[in-house]
Write a protein that holds these residues in place. Structure first.
Motif, PDB file in Angstrom:
ATOM      1  N   VAL A 150      -9.479  -2.065   0.059  1.00 62.20           N
ATOM      2  CA  VAL A 150      -9.891  -0.683  -0.034  1.00 62.20           C
ATOM      3  C   VAL A 150      -8.700   0.190   0.375  1.00 62.20           C
ATOM      4  CG1 VAL A 150     -10.734  -0.535   2.354  1.00 62.20           C
ATOM      5  CG2 VAL A 150     -11.780   0.868   0.591  1.00 62.20           C
ATOM      6  N   HIS A 151      -8.684   1.436  -0.095  1.00 63.88           N
ATOM      7  CA  HIS A 151      -7.581   2.317   0.305  1.00 63.88           C
ATOM      8  C   HIS A 151      -7.815   2.901   1.701  1.00 63.88           C
ATOM      9  CE1 HIS A 151      -4.218   5.001   0.081  1.00 63.88           C
ATOM     10  NE2 HIS A 151      -4.989   6.057   0.251  1.00 63.88           N
ATOM     11  N   GLY A 152      -8.906   3.639   1.849  1.00 62.14           N
ATOM     12  CA  GLY A 152      -9.153   4.328   3.112  1.00 62.14           C
ATOM     13  C   GLY A 152      -9.966   3.490   4.090  1.00 62.14           C
ATOM     14  N   SER A 201       0.830  -1.201   0.000  1.00 63.26           N
ATOM     15  CA  SER A 201       0.000   0.000   0.000  1.00 63.26           C
ATOM     16  C   SER A 201       0.864   1.251   0.000  1.00 63.26           C
ATOM     17  CB  SER A 201      -0.926   0.016   1.223  1.00 63.26           C
ATOM     18  OG  SER A 201      -1.908   1.031   1.064  1.00 63.26           O
ATOM     19  N   ASP A 202       0.273   2.334  -0.472  1.00 61.08           N
ATOM     20  CA  ASP A 202       0.920   3.651  -0.392  1.00 61.08           C
ATOM     21  C   ASP A 202       2.372   3.606  -0.874  1.00 61.08           C
ATOM     22  OD1 ASP A 202      -1.207   5.471   1.087  1.00 61.08           O
ATOM     23  OD2 ASP A 202      -1.274   3.485   2.000  1.00 61.08           O
ATOM     24  N   ILE A 203       2.531   3.160  -2.115  1.00 61.48           N
ATOM     25  CA  ILE A 203       3.862   3.081  -2.742  1.00 61.48           C
ATOM     26  C   ILE A 203       4.359   4.483  -3.097  1.00 61.48           C
ATOM     27  CG2 ILE A 203       5.178   2.104  -4.663  1.00 61.48           C
ATOM     28  CD1 ILE A 203       2.893  -0.107  -4.755  1.00 61.48           C
ATOM     29  N   HIS A 204       3.420   5.342  -3.496  1.00 62.36           N
ATOM     30  CA  HIS A 204       3.701   6.764  -3.674  1.00 62.36           C
ATOM     31  C   HIS A 204       4.910   7.060  -4.573  1.00 62.36           C
ATOM     32  CE1 HIS A 204       0.565   8.681  -1.431  1.00 62.36           C
ATOM     33  NE2 HIS A 204       0.758   7.896  -0.397  1.00 62.36           N
ATOM     34  N   SER A 205       4.904   6.466  -5.769  1.00 61.68           N
ATOM     35  CA  SER A 205       5.918   6.795  -6.802  1.00 61.68           C
ATOM     36  C   SER A 205       7.346   6.555  -6.337  1.00 61.68           C
ATOM     37  CB  SER A 205       5.781   8.260  -7.267  1.00 61.68           C
ATOM     38  OG  SER A 205       4.510   8.497  -7.828  1.00 61.68           O
ATOM     39  N   ASN A 261      -6.615   8.064  -2.879  1.00 56.17           N
ATOM     40  CA  ASN A 261      -6.947   9.463  -3.112  1.00 56.17           C
ATOM     41  C   ASN A 261      -5.875  10.181  -3.936  1.00 56.17           C
ATOM     42  OD1 ASN A 261      -5.511   8.963  -0.620  1.00 56.17           O
ATOM     43  ND2 ASN A 261      -5.746  11.109  -0.074  1.00 56.17           N
ATOM     44  N   HIS A 262      -4.611   9.795  -3.784  1.00 59.68           N
ATOM     45  CA  HIS A 262      -3.568  10.426  -4.589  1.00 59.68           C
ATOM     46  C   HIS A 262      -3.622   9.966  -6.045  1.00 59.68           C
ATOM     47  CE1 HIS A 262      -1.054  12.620  -1.581  1.00 59.68           C
ATOM     48  NE2 HIS A 262      -1.767  11.862  -0.765  1.00 59.68           N
ATOM     49  N   ASP A 263      -4.056   8.728  -6.273  1.00 62.45           N
ATOM     50  CA  ASP A 263      -4.243   8.258  -7.650  1.00 62.45           C
ATOM     51  C   ASP A 263      -5.369   9.050  -8.323  1.00 62.45           C
ATOM     52  OD1 ASP A 263      -2.335   6.221  -7.046  1.00 62.45           O
ATOM     53  OD2 ASP A 263      -3.957   5.014  -6.171  1.00 62.45           O
ATOM     54  N   GLY A 288      -5.207   0.770   3.621  1.00 64.77           N
ATOM     55  CA  GLY A 288      -3.968   1.514   3.799  1.00 64.77           C
ATOM     56  C   GLY A 288      -4.277   2.922   4.250  1.00 64.77           C
ATOM     57  N   HIS A 289      -3.702   3.929   3.545  1.00 64.38           N
ATOM     58  CA  HIS A 289      -4.061   5.348   3.707  1.00 64.38           C
ATOM     59  C   HIS A 289      -3.405   6.008   4.917  1.00 64.38           C
ATOM     60  CE1 HIS A 289      -6.346   8.879   2.716  1.00 64.38           C
ATOM     61  NE2 HIS A 289      -7.354   8.700   3.534  1.00 64.38           N
ATOM     62  N   THR A 290      -3.253   5.304   6.042  1.00 65.65           N
ATOM     63  CA  THR A 290      -2.653   5.921   7.236  1.00 65.65           C
ATOM     64  C   THR A 290      -1.138   5.850   7.212  1.00 65.65           C
ATOM     65  OG1 THR A 290      -2.609   3.885   8.530  1.00 65.65           O
ATOM     66  CG2 THR A 290      -4.626   5.195   8.620  1.00 65.65           C
ATOM     67  N   HIS A 291      -0.571   4.940   6.397  1.00 66.54           N
ATOM     68  CA  HIS A 291       0.884   4.717   6.332  1.00 66.54           C
ATOM     69  C   HIS A 291       1.438   4.137   7.635  1.00 66.54           C
ATOM     70  CE1 HIS A 291       1.637   7.652   2.729  1.00 66.54           C
ATOM     71  NE2 HIS A 291       0.395   7.225   2.735  1.00 66.54           N
ATOM     72  N   VAL A 292       0.602   3.493   8.426  1.00 69.88           N
ATOM     73  CA  VAL A 292       1.019   2.884   9.698  1.00 69.88           C
ATOM     74  C   VAL A 292       0.482   1.442   9.736  1.00 69.88           C
ATOM     75  CG1 VAL A 292       0.798   2.992  12.208  1.00 69.88           C
ATOM     76  CG2 VAL A 292       1.018   5.108  10.891  1.00 69.88           C
ATOM     77  N   GLY A 339      -3.734   1.042  -3.223  1.00 68.61           N
ATOM     78  CA  GLY A 339      -3.881   2.419  -3.661  1.00 68.61           C
ATOM     79  C   GLY A 339      -2.790   3.360  -3.190  1.00 68.61           C
ATOM     80  N   ASP A 340      -2.903   4.619  -3.648  1.00 65.46           N
ATOM     81  CA  ASP A 340      -1.819   5.600  -3.528  1.00 65.46           C
ATOM     82  C   ASP A 340      -0.534   5.026  -4.134  1.00 65.46           C
ATOM     83  OD1 ASP A 340      -3.539   7.439  -2.529  1.00 65.46           O
ATOM     84  OD2 ASP A 340      -2.464   7.815  -0.657  1.00 65.46           O
ATOM     85  N   VAL A 341      -0.710   4.536  -5.340  1.00 66.64           N
ATOM     86  CA  VAL A 341       0.414   4.055  -6.152  1.00 66.64           C
ATOM     87  C   VAL A 341       1.328   5.232  -6.493  1.00 66.64           C
ATOM     88  CG1 VAL A 341       0.960   3.100  -8.427  1.00 66.64           C
ATOM     89  CG2 VAL A 341      -0.892   2.105  -7.068  1.00 66.64           C
TER      90      VAL A 341
HETATM   91 ZN    ZN Z   1      -0.977   7.542   1.003  1.00 61.58          ZN
END
Ligand code: ZN
Length: 240
Positions: free
Chosen positions: A112-114, A7-11, A60-62, A145-149, A33-35
């Motif tokens: 799900v992401h959030g 999750s949350d790979i963020h580029s 949400n960032h995607d 994911g989404h929280t990064h924790v 999500g948040d790829v």
């Molecule tokens: Zn994120």
């Protein structure tokens, strides 16, 4: 069947490659999500995920990278990175991102992401929010994911139990309603800067959390070279 849950790979392609190498041979790669967003290599991350046949959901960032209204809730740094991403991604990247659903159920596991009731926005951070969301989850095991924790929310005897898994922690899964967060590959925020991910083993019936060191300085240099906000590069080394 061993599944790498990311999750949350963020580029962050360097972190993604470190995680894929650490995971070794897996039967599937699922992402939450948040790829893209924040990091310097959106096209590289999407190409890598496509090449390993990853399936998953939109973050949400995607959505913001595709021009969605999600950008309106971002802080200035996140907004600047989202605009940079939106203006830069290749047509193939855009097409791949646009095909992501907001929710998915695969092998009787919800993705799900959030959160189940608000897939692109809500953060599952407390037992109360987790309890409210389990009513919206059709399967016993849900991933978010989404929280990064990294986190585990489990309902037992009417009470919600929260755990914060560390590297190597294993959770036995049964029919108990559960929400699992693998943490963030590309921008961890739990104070540990190493990339976080989870292995889900459906046959063995357990989930295992992992942390993987990667070359943070290389990613920071790439972010500075394309003039992404300095604070976003700095925070990678802090895990905050
Ligand atoms: Zn994120």
């Amino acid at each position: 069947m061993r599944i790498a849950v990311l999750s949350d790979i963020h580029s962050n392609l360097v972190a993604l490659d470190a995680v894929l190498a650490h995971a070794g041979s897996v039967d599937a790669v699922w992402h939450l999500g948040d790829v893209v967003g924040y990091g310097p290599d959106p096209d590289g991350v999407v190409a890598r995920l496509a090449s390993v046949g990853a399936v998953g959901v939109m973050g949400n960032h995607d959505a913001a990278a595709l021009g969605g209204p999600e950008i309106d809730w971002f802080n200035p740094d996140a907004r600047a990175a989202a605009v940079w991403t939106r203006d830069r991604i290749a047509p193939d990247t855009r097409t791949w991102l646009a095909a992501l659903p907001e929710t998915a159920v695969i092998d009787d596991v919800s993705l799900v992401h959030g959160s189940p009731r608000d897939p692109l926005r809500e953060y599952i951070t407390t037992p109360e929010i987790a309890s409210a969301n389990l009513r919206y989850q059709a399967t016993s095991v849900g991933l978010h994911g989404h929280t990064h924790v990294p986190a585990v929310f489990t309902e037992r005897d009417g009470a919600m139990i929260v755990e914060w898994p560390q590297d190597g922690d294993l959770l036995e899964l049964d029919d108990t309603p559960t929400l699992l967060n693998p943490g963030s590959v590309g921008q961890p925020r739990d104070g540990d800067p190493s990339a976080a991910y989870m292995i889900l083993d459906r046959e063995a019936g357990h989930a295992t959390w992992h942390r993987v060191a990667y070359d943070i300085a290389t990613v920071q240099a790439a972010m500075r070279a394309v003039r992404l906000p300095a604070r976003l590069a700095d925070r990678l080394a802090l895990g905050r």
